[in-house]
Write an enzyme that holds these catalytic residues in place. Structure first.
Site, short mmCIF file in Angstrom:
data_model
loop_
_atom_site.label_atom_id
_atom_site.label_comp_id
_atom_site.label_asym_id
_atom_site.label_seq_id
_atom_site.Cartn_x
_atom_site.Cartn_y
_atom_site.Cartn_z
N HIS A 1 3.89 -17.57 7.35
CA HIS A 1 3.91 -19.05 7.38
C HIS A 1 3.64 -19.52 8.80
CE1 HIS A 1 4.68 -23.11 6.51
NE2 HIS A 1 5.81 -23.03 5.84
N TYR B 1 6.57 -25.27 11.69
CA TYR B 1 7.63 -24.28 11.88
C TYR B 1 7.27 -23.37 13.08
CZ TYR B 1 9.50 -26.14 7.59
OH TYR B 1 10.02 -27.01 6.66
N HIS C 1 2.76 -26.26 9.10
CA HIS C 1 3.72 -27.34 8.83
C HIS C 1 4.75 -27.57 9.94
CE1 HIS C 1 2.89 -26.43 4.27
NE2 HIS C 1 1.81 -26.79 4.94
C1 LIG Z 1 9.33 -28.70 -3.11
C2 LIG Z 1 8.29 -28.18 -2.17
C3 LIG Z 1 8.61 -27.14 -1.32
C4 LIG Z 1 7.65 -26.61 -0.46
N1 LIG Z 1 7.96 -25.51 0.32
C5 LIG Z 1 7.00 -24.90 1.03
C6 LIG Z 1 7.25 -23.65 1.67
O1 LIG Z 1 8.32 -23.04 1.55
N2 LIG Z 1 6.24 -23.11 2.39
C7 LIG Z 1 5.02 -23.73 2.53
O2 LIG Z 1 4.14 -23.20 3.21
N3 LIG Z 1 4.75 -24.89 1.91
C8 LIG Z 1 5.69 -25.46 1.15
N4 LIG Z 1 5.40 -26.60 0.43
C9 LIG Z 1 4.01 -27.12 0.43
C10 LIG Z 1 3.25 -26.57 -0.78
O3 LIG Z 1 3.03 -25.17 -0.69
C11 LIG Z 1 1.88 -27.24 -0.94
O4 LIG Z 1 1.10 -26.93 0.18
C12 LIG Z 1 2.00 -28.75 -1.07
O5 LIG Z 1 3.00 -29.10 -2.03
C13 LIG Z 1 0.67 -29.38 -1.50
O6 LIG Z 1 0.26 -28.84 -2.72
P1 LIG Z 1 0.47 -29.66 -4.12
O7 LIG Z 1 -0.12 -31.01 -3.87
O8 LIG Z 1 -0.29 -28.85 -5.11
O9 LIG Z 1 1.93 -29.75 -4.39
C14 LIG Z 1 6.35 -27.16 -0.42
C15 LIG Z 1 6.05 -28.24 -1.26
C16 LIG Z 1 6.98 -28.73 -2.13
C17 LIG Z 1 6.60 -29.86 -3.06
#
Ligand SMILES: Cc1cc2nc3c(=O)[nH]c(=O)nc-3n(C[C@H](O)[C@H](O)[C@H](O)COP(=O)(O)O)c2cc1C
Length: 377
Positions: A181, A186, A184
């Site tokens: 990762h 981190y 975002h």
């Molecule tokens: C509830 C939730 C938790 C997430 N946790 C992570 C995470 O642990 N690691 C990460 O790289 N992105 C995380 N994301 C981002 C998602 O992987 C993804 O990039 C983002 O939701 C956009 O995709 P989507 O529009 O299909 O939801 C999270 C998103 C959501 C909604």
């Protein structure tokens, strides 16, 4: 272009990983693992997405074995007997359902949750184990505050070692690869981003220097696994601290950013955008995954609002800037802008999203609502 046109349901291979299709469950933190240990509920949650047809599951972020990696005791660890027993079960269930699974290895650095920030307010400092390149703490809409000293070289080495250790664990446990990762806001992204990396040693300065921490992590993960063990790296321009942040401003900077990471052994870049259809740089409609694939020559994955309906997108982000139908996504996949498609919220609300898309049963899709976050259905 070669052979048959690429669709969501074309097979794909990277290193030792063979996928039946291009649909990937995006990593999503769920905070359903008390004490860092995932139980039966989590296994069922992942198994249902595998049974629903997703070719690959990238797990939620899971903490590498370093004391400052976590900021929530209900998020899973990727170390310790009990946590790894939980992951073994999840791996077995996903494999039995015919899918593949890779853990996302995570260290939060100084992007800490509000509770920890409150602790900082009260005590005047974060715990000694919370580390970041130049000590900046801050969340969305809050100013970055220099709350800790620069990470020492010994601390940097410890974290590199922690990622390498977790990669080795994943390899030995029979996971199908790893995702680091690096997105975002981190820890790894705190090194990438000039706003949070003010270092003047080899780990700070130009884009090239800011990449070095991640480069060493990738090298260590490669060294402790195998030449064909797939290493994915998630990157993003946007940060949890600032959605408008830019890591690189043009293709030239992107080239400086990617080169060392490719040389270190990244097999696939998971390019996180909030909206997949947004062009990354002027003069082309290529998105981030498109540019990264073009410049690095490596496989890429796109992600960001795939499968979310137009009304939801408009309510989340204001006016949608363009039609966001699946056809637009498939056009880009067909012209080989990227290789894999990450699906987050659409799969969170509907475990059978992949099969419904395969059957063209669009009317059966469950629309996403935030209530879906409250349970593990
Ligand atoms: C509830 C939730 C938790 C997430 N946790 C992570 C995470 O642990 N690691 C990460 O790289 N992105 C995380 N994301 C981002 C998602 O992987 C993804 O990039 C983002 O939701 C956009 O995709 P989507 O529009 O299909 O939801 C999270 C998103 C959501 C909604």
């Amino acid at each position: 272009m070669s052979g048959n046109p690429i669709t969501l349901f074309s097979p794909f291979r990277v290193g030792s990983l063979e996928l039946a299709n291009r649909v990937v469950m995006a990593p999503m933190t769920r905070c359903f693992s008390p004490g860092g240990v995932s139980g039966e509920g989590m296994a069922g949650y992942y198994r249902r997405r595998a049974e629903g047809g997703a070719g690959l599951i990238i797990t939620e972020g899971t903490h590498v074995p370093h004391w400052g990696a976590a900021n929530d005791p209900d998020c899973p660890d990727f170390h310790g007997e009990a946590a790894l027993a939980g992951w073994s079960r999840i791996r077995d269930d996903v494999h039995a359902a015919g899918s593949r699974i890779i853990p996302q290895l995570w260290h939060v650095g100084l992007l800490v949750k509000a509770e920890l920030e409150n602790l900082y307010e009260e005590k005047g400092e974060l715990g000694p184990h919370h580390v970041g390149p130049s000590g900046f703490v801050g969340g969305m809409d809050q100013p970055l505050i220099r709350a800790r000293p620069d990470m020492t070289l010994a601390e940097i080495e410890a974290v590199i070692n922690a990622f390498g250790g977790a990669a080795m664990t994943a390899f030995r446990m029979g996971f199908d690869g790893i995702e680091i990762h690096g997105a975002h806001g981190y820890l790894i992204d705190q090194f990438f981003w000039a706003d949070t990396n003010h270092r003047t040693d080899d780990f700070g300065g130009s884009v090239r220097e800011r990449v070095r921490f991640c480069e060493e992590i990738v090298r260590e993960c490669r060294r402790r696994t195998a030449p064909d063990f797939p290493i994915f790296l998630r990157i993003s321009q946007w940060k949890g601290q600032d959605y408008t942040a830019r890591l690189v401003r043009n293709p030239k900077e992107l080239e400086s950013f990617l080169g060392p990471l490719v040389d270190a052994g990244v097999d696939l870049f998971d390019c996180s955008q909030r909206r997949f259809w947004e062009p990354e740089f002027d003069g082309s409609d290529l998105n981030l995954a498109g540019w990264v694939k073009r410049i690095s020559g490596k496989a890429t994955m796109t992600v960001g609002s795939v499968g979310l309906d137009r009304e939801l997108i408009e309510s989340l982000y204001g006016q949608a800037s363009a039609p966001v139908s699946l056809e637009r996504l498939l056009d880009r996949l067909g012209r080989e802008d990227f290789d894999l498609v990450g699906v987050g919220r659409a799969l969170l609300v509907d475990p059978n999203w992949t099969d419904k898309i395969r059957r063209g049963a669009v009317e059966e899709l469950r629309p996403y609502t935030v209530e879906a976050l409250a349970s593990l259905s």
